[in-house]
Design a protein around this motif. Structure first.
Motif, PDB file in Angstrom:
ATOM      1  N   LEU A   1     -40.032   6.665  42.572  1.00  0.00           N
ATOM      2  CA  LEU A   1     -39.860   6.566  41.176  1.00  0.00           C
ATOM      3  C   LEU A   1     -39.704   5.136  40.987  1.00  0.00           C
ATOM      4  CD1 LEU A   1     -37.463   9.365  40.530  1.00  0.00           C
ATOM      5  CD2 LEU A   1     -39.817   9.168  39.671  1.00  0.00           C
ATOM      6  N   LEU A   2     -38.904   4.276  41.947  1.00  0.00           N
ATOM      7  CA  LEU A   2     -38.906   2.903  41.771  1.00  0.00           C
ATOM      8  C   LEU A   2     -40.247   1.867  41.580  1.00  0.00           C
ATOM      9  CD1 LEU A   2     -35.771   1.839  44.266  1.00  0.00           C
ATOM     10  CD2 LEU A   2     -36.071   1.165  41.601  1.00  0.00           C
TER      11      LEU A   2
ATOM     12  N   GLY B   1     -24.347  18.386  35.761  1.00  0.00           N
ATOM     13  CA  GLY B   1     -25.608  19.158  34.995  1.00  0.00           C
ATOM     14  C   GLY B   1     -26.790  18.145  35.022  1.00  0.00           C
ATOM     15  N   GLU B   2     -27.433  18.067  34.181  1.00  0.00           N
ATOM     16  CA  GLU B   2     -28.468  16.972  33.874  1.00  0.00           C
ATOM     17  C   GLU B   2     -28.325  15.983  32.777  1.00  0.00           C
ATOM     18  OE1 GLU B   2     -32.269  19.136  33.440  1.00  0.00           O
ATOM     19  OE2 GLU B   2     -31.972  20.288  35.545  1.00  0.00           O
ATOM     20  N   ASP B   3     -27.108  15.715  32.540  1.00  0.00           N
ATOM     21  CA  ASP B   3     -26.532  14.639  31.650  1.00  0.00           C
ATOM     22  C   ASP B   3     -26.761  13.367  32.266  1.00  0.00           C
ATOM     23  OD1 ASP B   3     -25.673  13.079  29.736  1.00  0.00           O
ATOM     24  OD2 ASP B   3     -23.695  13.993  29.670  1.00  0.00           O
ATOM     25  N   PRO B   4     -27.843  12.439  31.912  1.00  0.00           N
ATOM     26  CA  PRO B   4     -27.496  11.156  32.538  1.00  0.00           C
ATOM     27  C   PRO B   4     -26.435  10.455  32.181  1.00  0.00           C
ATOM     28  CG  PRO B   4     -29.828  11.626  31.271  1.00  0.00           C
ATOM     29  CD  PRO B   4     -28.749  12.852  30.771  1.00  0.00           C
ATOM     30  N   GLN B   5     -25.820  10.389  31.078  1.00  0.00           N
ATOM     31  CA  GLN B   5     -24.559   9.554  30.822  1.00  0.00           C
ATOM     32  C   GLN B   5     -23.379  10.076  31.974  1.00  0.00           C
ATOM     33  OE1 GLN B   5     -24.322   7.097  28.647  1.00  0.00           O
ATOM     34  NE2 GLN B   5     -22.254   6.814  29.241  1.00  0.00           N
ATOM     35  N   ALA B   6     -23.328  11.450  32.137  1.00  0.00           N
ATOM     36  CA  ALA B   6     -22.099  11.844  32.987  1.00  0.00           C
ATOM     37  C   ALA B   6     -22.431  11.283  34.540  1.00  0.00           C
ATOM     38  CB  ALA B   6     -22.239  13.354  33.033  1.00  0.00           C
ATOM     39  N   TRP B   7     -23.696  11.420  34.709  1.00  0.00           N
ATOM     40  CA  TRP B   7     -24.350  10.677  36.139  1.00  0.00           C
ATOM     41  C   TRP B   7     -23.958   9.358  36.279  1.00  0.00           C
ATOM     42  CZ3 TRP B   7     -25.988  13.150  40.556  1.00  0.00           C
ATOM     43  CH2 TRP B   7     -26.387  14.360  40.369  1.00  0.00           C
ATOM     44  N   TRP B   8     -24.203   8.609  35.168  1.00  0.00           N
ATOM     45  CA  TRP B   8     -24.009   7.183  35.256  1.00  0.00           C
ATOM     46  C   TRP B   8     -22.371   6.889  35.003  1.00  0.00           C
ATOM     47  CZ3 TRP B   8     -25.496   2.664  36.598  1.00  0.00           C
ATOM     48  CH2 TRP B   8     -24.900   1.631  35.805  1.00  0.00           C
TER      49      TRP B   8
ATOM     50  N   PRO C   1     -31.435  14.757  39.370  1.00  0.00           N
ATOM     51  CA  PRO C   1     -32.935  15.123  39.001  1.00  0.00           C
ATOM     52  C   PRO C   1     -33.964  14.025  38.737  1.00  0.00           C
ATOM     53  CG  PRO C   1     -31.488  16.498  37.622  1.00  0.00           C
ATOM     54  CD  PRO C   1     -30.414  15.500  38.511  1.00  0.00           C
ATOM     55  N   ASP C   2     -35.009  14.067  38.702  1.00  0.00           N
ATOM     56  CA  ASP C   2     -36.089  12.822  38.450  1.00  0.00           C
ATOM     57  C   ASP C   2     -35.620  11.950  37.332  1.00  0.00           C
ATOM     58  OD1 ASP C   2     -36.990  13.522  40.898  1.00  0.00           O
ATOM     59  OD2 ASP C   2     -39.077  13.995  40.037  1.00  0.00           O
ATOM     60  N   HIS C   3     -35.381  12.672  36.207  1.00  0.00           N
ATOM     61  CA  HIS C   3     -35.274  12.180  34.886  1.00  0.00           C
ATOM     62  C   HIS C   3     -34.037  11.353  34.887  1.00  0.00           C
ATOM     63  CE1 HIS C   3     -32.733  15.540  34.075  1.00  0.00           C
ATOM     64  NE2 HIS C   3     -32.113  15.054  33.170  1.00  0.00           N
ATOM     65  N   VAL C   4     -32.917  11.770  35.907  1.00  0.00           N
ATOM     66  CA  VAL C   4     -31.624  10.978  35.906  1.00  0.00           C
ATOM     67  C   VAL C   4     -31.766   9.796  36.636  1.00  0.00           C
ATOM     68  CG1 VAL C   4     -29.187  11.329  36.787  1.00  0.00           C
ATOM     69  CG2 VAL C   4     -30.429  13.200  35.511  1.00  0.00           C
ATOM     70  N   VAL C   5     -32.740  10.198  37.941  1.00  0.00           N
ATOM     71  CA  VAL C   5     -32.919   8.812  38.682  1.00  0.00           C
ATOM     72  C   VAL C   5     -33.439   7.596  37.989  1.00  0.00           C
ATOM     73  CG1 VAL C   5     -34.206   8.177  40.753  1.00  0.00           C
ATOM     74  CG2 VAL C   5     -33.277  10.398  40.609  1.00  0.00           C
ATOM     75  N   THR C   6     -34.373   8.136  37.173  1.00  0.00           N
ATOM     76  CA  THR C   6     -35.191   6.885  36.350  1.00  0.00           C
ATOM     77  C   THR C   6     -34.250   6.402  35.162  1.00  0.00           C
ATOM     78  OG1 THR C   6     -37.240   8.238  36.510  1.00  0.00           O
ATOM     79  CG2 THR C   6     -37.195   6.642  34.661  1.00  0.00           C
ATOM     80  N   ASP C   7     -33.272   7.131  34.723  1.00  0.00           N
ATOM     81  CA  ASP C   7     -32.411   6.768  33.798  1.00  0.00           C
ATOM     82  C   ASP C   7     -31.330   5.767  34.173  1.00  0.00           C
ATOM     83  OD1 ASP C   7     -30.993   7.151  30.734  1.00  0.00           O
ATOM     84  OD2 ASP C   7     -29.373   7.223  32.468  1.00  0.00           O
ATOM     85  N   MET C   8     -31.023   6.371  35.457  1.00  0.00           N
ATOM     86  CA  MET C   8     -29.948   5.435  36.008  1.00  0.00           C
ATOM     87  C   MET C   8     -30.491   4.152  36.665  1.00  0.00           C
ATOM     88  SD  MET C   8     -27.139   6.509  39.053  1.00  0.00           S
ATOM     89  CE  MET C   8     -26.913   8.059  38.170  1.00  0.00           C
ATOM     90  N   ILE C   9     -31.660   4.192  37.201  1.00  0.00           N
ATOM     91  CA  ILE C   9     -32.299   2.876  37.731  1.00  0.00           C
ATOM     92  C   ILE C   9     -32.283   1.941  36.450  1.00  0.00           C
ATOM     93  CG2 ILE C   9     -34.549   1.898  38.546  1.00  0.00           C
ATOM     94  CD1 ILE C   9     -34.894   4.438  40.026  1.00  0.00           C
ATOM     95  N   GLY C  10     -32.867   2.277  35.452  1.00  0.00           N
ATOM     96  CA  GLY C  10     -33.011   1.371  34.289  1.00  0.00           C
ATOM     97  C   GLY C  10     -31.571   1.029  33.612  1.00  0.00           C
ATOM     98  N   ARG C  11     -30.315   1.545  34.102  1.00  0.00           N
ATOM     99  CA  ARG C  11     -29.229   0.949  33.709  1.00  0.00           C
ATOM    100  C   ARG C  11     -28.516   0.026  34.422  1.00  0.00           C
ATOM    101  NH1 ARG C  11     -26.178   4.818  30.277  1.00  0.00           N
ATOM    102  NH2 ARG C  11     -27.279   6.609  30.064  1.00  0.00           N
ATOM    103  N   LEU C  12     -29.300  -0.231  35.565  1.00  0.00           N
ATOM    104  CA  LEU C  12     -28.784  -1.236  36.562  1.00  0.00           C
ATOM    105  C   LEU C  12     -29.051  -2.689  36.318  1.00  0.00           C
ATOM    106  CD1 LEU C  12     -29.738   0.466  39.989  1.00  0.00           C
ATOM    107  CD2 LEU C  12     -27.315   0.642  38.760  1.00  0.00           C
ATOM    108  N   ASP C  13     -28.129  -3.427  36.461  1.00  0.00           N
ATOM    109  CA  ASP C  13     -28.390  -4.912  36.444  1.00  0.00           C
ATOM    110  C   ASP C  13     -29.243  -5.442  37.471  1.00  0.00           C
ATOM    111  OD1 ASP C  13     -26.860  -5.533  38.384  1.00  0.00           O
ATOM    112  OD2 ASP C  13     -24.930  -5.883  37.179  1.00  0.00           O
ATOM    113  N   ARG C  14     -29.867  -6.778  37.220  1.00  0.00           N
ATOM    114  CA  ARG C  14     -30.771  -7.312  38.048  1.00  0.00           C
ATOM    115  C   ARG C  14     -30.501  -7.351  39.636  1.00  0.00           C
ATOM    116  NH1 ARG C  14     -32.500 -12.543  39.513  1.00  0.00           N
ATOM    117  NH2 ARG C  14     -34.639 -12.795  39.966  1.00  0.00           N
TER     118      ARG C  14
END
Length: 442
Positions: A57-58, A405-412, A25-38
């Motif tokens: 979203l990027l 589901g829609e859990d960003p932590q699980a996706w990460w 989902p979009d909110h997971v995409v945004t969350d995961m992008i924010g977790r990535l290092d440079r």
């Protein structure tokens, strides 16, 4: 300075994240992008086949460096570049001289006498938007006074022609709610051959993601048709875009589960429902809809789309040969080309489906990347077995939904585990969630 091993790790993680984000989902995409290092974000922006929604979203939430790398990604075909879409891209476009006398007669004054008022602009767009976006684009090249509120109100009162809506999505500097309003055509929506063009254009120019399209397109039957758009000669989804739209539509249809009664009710009420698809699904699930009018009967394209989106996978045949084909997915061939040839042959003979590949191919990251089992062709669709791609994406969506589901932590956690995981996708999700198998295979 990063070492070669760190660079390889960043590249591989970015590759795996790009495949996961197709299903998130979009909110997971945004969350995961924010977790990535440079370094990983750099390689993600340079990935060969970023999904349309991920690119949007990027660009919407990313940094200037992200936009820099996406702008120089030759594989981002049809996606927005920094500063685009918007007036900048079309600043050099000029209204053809032969159109000016026509506009002068319609306006009662010369277009050069001053900027078009919002009312004049809307009037011209109503007259000239029925034959595609070319003339509306010429009109929008003239100076005009923008009034998004009036445009939104006029479109709600009487929808603008499809060509004018498409042109506005391409060049007008509209706020997000203005874009969303243009995607809603209400009860007066037409069913002509080009009704889908504004939706395709909105995604392709980065105005909305697939998930936002599902939320705002009205009526609901159009959203269902966009989830499995018939083949057309004009502007259409590419296969990756169609897969992304299918994912978003099936996510909205999730409350129906696999209950045939609810799916039958969806098909019965979809032709006459004036609202968006999520509202229709919620009403069907709650049994809160009145009896549809007798005149509102689903057409063949709508029936075909709903049947495609419903969770009714066809069971392949083959018995012993099928079991051998399934076993072969866990045994890499001598070369990647031989592996691809074998899987394609099994797909053509009906021994395997895209569902089987996602469930049983090793490793999981290869199962998610169609290039590793279908190869690729020199075409925007990338693959020449669209049914296999769409069924594989749908099965991966189902597995990810059941496990994460829609859990960003699980996706990460899944993204961090995927690069070095040697098992199948269901086994990966089992490890991440520490639950039971999600393959659904008895």
């Amino acid at each position: 300075m990063s070492t070669a091993e760190e660079d390889r790790t960043s590249r591989r993680l970015a590759w795996c994240v790009a495949h996961l984000l197709r299903h998130a989902p979009d909110h997971v995409v945004t969350d995961m992008i924010g977790r990535l290092d440079r370094p990983t974000r750099k390689y993600l922006c340079r990935d060969e086949w970023l999904s349309a929604s991920t690119v949007t979203l990027l660009l919407r939430h990313g940094s200037e460096e992200d936009r820099h790398y996406i702008a120089r990604n030759p594989r981002v075909v049809g996606r927005p570049l920094p500063g685009l879409p918007g007036p900048t891209r079309y600043a050099r476009r000029r209204t053809p001289p032969e159109l000016l006398p026509v506009l002068r007669a319609e306006l009662g004054r010369h277009p050069d006498d001053g900027p078009l008022t919002a009312a004049e602009l809307i009037g011209l767009l109503r007259r000239h938007g029925r034959r595609g976006p070319r003339v509306p684009l010429d009109i929008l090249a003239l100076p005009y006074e923008a009034d998004p509120d009036l445009l939104r109100a006029e479109h709600a009162r009487l929808p603008l022609p499809v060509g004018s809506v498409e042109a506005l999505l391409m060049v007008a500097d509209l706020p997000p709610d203005g874009v969303h309003a243009l995607l809603a055509t209400g009860e007066q929506a037409t069913t002509g051959g080009s009704w889908h063009r504004p939706a395709v254009r909105a995604v392709r120019t980065g105005r909305v993601t697939h998930e936002e399209l599902v939320t705002h397109v009205v009526p609901a039957r159009h959203t269902l048709l966009l989830g499995h758009l018939p083949v057309r000669r004009s502007l259409r989804w590419t296969l990756p875009e169609q897969a992304g739209m299918q994912t978003a539509v099936q996510r909205a249809l999730r409350p129906l589960g696999d209950d045939p009664r609810l799916w039958a009710e969806l098909l019965r009420h979809a032709p006459g429902h004036p609202g968006p698809l999520p509202a229709l699904v919620a009403a069907v699930a709650d049994d809160a809809l009145p009896e549809p009018a007798a005149a509102d009967q689903p057409g063949p394209e709508l029936i075909r789309a709903v049947r495609h989106l419903a969770p009714t996978p066809a069971e392949p045949t083959g018995e012993v040969e099928r079991e051998l084909a399934l076993a072969s997915l866990a045994v890499p061939m001598d070369s990647a080309l031989e592996d691809i040839r074998w899987v394609r042959d099994c797909l053509d003979r009906g021994l395997l489906t895209g569902i089987d590949v996602v469930r049983f191919k090793l490793p999981a990251c290869w199962a998610l990347d169609e290039d590793h089992w279908l190869g690729d062709v020199d075409h925007p669709d990338r693959h020449d077995r669209p049914d296999a791609v769409l069924t594989a994406r749908a099965e991966a969506d189902r597995l990810f939904t059941a496990a994460l589901g829609e859990d960003p932590q699980a996706w990460w956690r899944t993204a961090r585990t995927l690069p070095e995981f040697a098992g199948t996708l269901p086994h990966l999700l089992l490890r991440v969630t520490e639950g039971g198998s999600v393959s659904g295979r008895s």
